[in-house]
Design a protein around this motif. Sequence first.
Motif, PDB file in Angstrom:
ATOM      1  N   GLU A   1       0.901  -1.081   0.084  1.00  0.00           N
ATOM      2  CA  GLU A   1       0.035   0.055  -0.020  1.00  0.00           C
ATOM      3  C   GLU A   1       0.888   1.334  -0.205  1.00  0.00           C
ATOM      4  O   GLU A   1       0.141   2.367  -0.211  1.00  0.00           O
ATOM      5  CB  GLU A   1      -0.870  -0.090   1.273  1.00  0.00           C
TER       6      GLU A   1
ATOM      7  N   GLU B   1      -2.920   3.537   0.074  1.00  0.00           N
ATOM      8  CA  GLU B   1      -4.199   3.294   1.209  1.00  0.00           C
ATOM      9  C   GLU B   1      -3.370   3.395   2.585  1.00  0.00           C
ATOM     10  O   GLU B   1      -3.894   3.030   3.550  1.00  0.00           O
ATOM     11  CB  GLU B   1      -4.402   1.598   0.903  1.00  0.00           C
TER      12      GLU B   1
ATOM     13  N   ASN C   1      -9.283   6.198  -1.264  1.00  0.00           N
ATOM     14  CA  ASN C   1      -8.683   4.915  -1.876  1.00  0.00           C
ATOM     15  C   ASN C   1      -9.293   3.525  -1.245  1.00  0.00           C
ATOM     16  O   ASN C   1      -9.224   2.756  -2.064  1.00  0.00           O
ATOM     17  CB  ASN C   1      -7.274   5.232  -1.787  1.00  0.00           C
ATOM     18  N   GLN C   2      -9.126   3.592  -0.126  1.00  0.00           N
ATOM     19  CA  GLN C   2      -9.811   2.411   0.562  1.00  0.00           C
ATOM     20  C   GLN C   2     -10.898   2.071   0.310  1.00  0.00           C
ATOM     21  O   GLN C   2     -11.295   0.706   0.244  1.00  0.00           O
ATOM     22  CB  GLN C   2      -9.523   2.785   2.277  1.00  0.00           C
TER      23      GLN C   2
ATOM     24  N   GLN D   1      -8.214   5.242  -7.823  1.00  0.00           N
ATOM     25  CA  GLN D   1      -7.620   5.518  -6.666  1.00  0.00           C
ATOM     26  C   GLN D   1      -6.297   6.660  -7.184  1.00  0.00           C
ATOM     27  O   GLN D   1      -5.905   6.629  -8.050  1.00  0.00           O
ATOM     28  CB  GLN D   1      -6.709   4.250  -6.272  1.00  0.00           C
TER      29      GLN D   1
END
Lengths: 197, 410
Positions: free
Chosen positions: B72, B88, B108-109, B170
């Motif tokens: 991430e 993330e 994004n998550q 994202q």
Amino acid sequence: VPVPPPITRASGKKKVVIARYVHNDRLIDALMTQAFSTLNRLQERSARFREFDAALYYRLANDELEAVARELTDALKITTSTRWLFRLTAVSRAPRRISNTLAPEQAAKQRLTDSVTGTEPFDTVMNVLVRLWIASDPLCGSERAALYRQFKGGLEMLKEHLGDGDSALQAAVDHYEELAHRWTRTPHLRPTLEERQ
Amino acid sequence: VTAPTFSGASGNLVPKGPEIPPQRRRRWHMVLSLVILLVLSVAGYGVYALIKWHQEQEARLCPGLTETDRPEYSLSMVNGECIGWTIEQDYGFSPAISDITSKIIKQNQQVAQRGTRYARIAVLMPMTGNDTTVMPESTIINALRGVYTAQSRANDPDNHTLGSTSLAFQVVLANGGKAADQWRPVIDQLAKLTGGDHPLVAVTGLGSSVPNTKSAADALSERGIPVIGAVLTATDMVSKTLFHVSPSNEQYMAALRAYVDKHRGDLASGFLLRDSKDDNYLNTLIRRHHERIRISVPAGEQHLAYTSSRDAGIAVPNLFKLAADKILCTEKTDILFFSGRSRDLASLINELANHTGCVRDKPIVIAVVTTGLGALDTDSQLVENMRSAKISVINASSTDYRSWAVGMTV
């Protein structure tokens, strides 16, 4: 205040001192510091205003309508009317999400119905903000005329809350009256929302 | 083990017992000591190297993180800055931007949890700044606020800005360093994200038309990654996969010239005020200014250079004092062509408005090229100063939302 040395007229001398340059380094330093700190303070203040406007602009773009109206209501008490109107105009230029189903005036009514609280001046601020926000959308079309009139009416209601600002407020009212008139007079020249889409 | 000893010259071997001559014994001791010393030295160096490596690894860790590379994020300390990217991992880079970066990371998550198709777009720019850096902090914050707004709209399944597509995005936050000089390792890291189910499809951000931006665009082009320059206007900012979304300096200058020639025949004398810095934007702009001024304003051969400030937020005393003297008192210019960064425009206007060197009743026009007017849109005091000093601005810009907001078209 520093006192310059006395003018001397010594006897037996060819040259007589009748004037002296007075230059006090400490005084000069203090004045320069004062001048630049004032300049910096003004610029910092201006930057703080800009930062606040920018934050509200992006919050409105992200649909935080009630929160922005609350901030603008709070600002009524602490800013000048000129500054407040400038802020309102700058913030209401935030890009709005495109609504494919509702005409501008209907969209304004719906937003206001959803967020009415029954408290003043918050409701009036919300009213002017929503109408100017929707009217400022480049896709708004000829329905601007009605929105500008409603906006102008809301501004007049805010007069008592903008203590120092009769002239600035009146100038804004006149400006939007003129815009409303222009859009009423020549609606056929302006593309409607449907045509633009 | 002891070596047998021999005696007699005849060659008969007669073992005489395990006695070792003292000379040989000393040699063995010496060899043994050297071996032990060597082993200890190697072991010591190994321990030292291990500690050193561990310290270096710890020094490379960004504050609050326990690793430098994870799926991430990929972040490590370089010259006191946390350089790299995050998707993330909620990493704020600096306290001033942590609010807005948290919102982007949260989005994004949510995109990852949604279970629909999604791709990645990187925003490569300085994530930390101050009053003396390439991008001041306020500019970084506003850029990220714009990124978040765009991302929210693109990912809104009910009211999709891009139409009926269900593709979500994202945002990869990539820090290229406060001096915008750490882009090389970041681009190498970003290139690794171009494969997989959720590929990196484009890089944006990058900043303004300066040599570093051009080099970064070239490096991304070599790796086949599309680059979108939001505010690049220099005509020589060209690369294989670099796309511009702003008009070029040439187009801006053509628009300025067309307007001045058509509507402002009253402007007789021109003056060019140029930033002496050496970068792509200023160089191409000045070249165009020189070409155009001769055509549009015959007397516009006068010019003066100044050294620009980094940020309009800092008080730069007397930055334009000499220029104001020359423009207002000596040349008595009608139109001033400002060939500099828009962040210095407010300082110039204030200097012209407050100049007391000579009496001047004539209005002055400042012709500028900007992607947006910045301070003029947000500083009511500045606008007031302009009115009282009879200063007006002709601006060739990518956007004109003052006019758009009231439905006016040219």
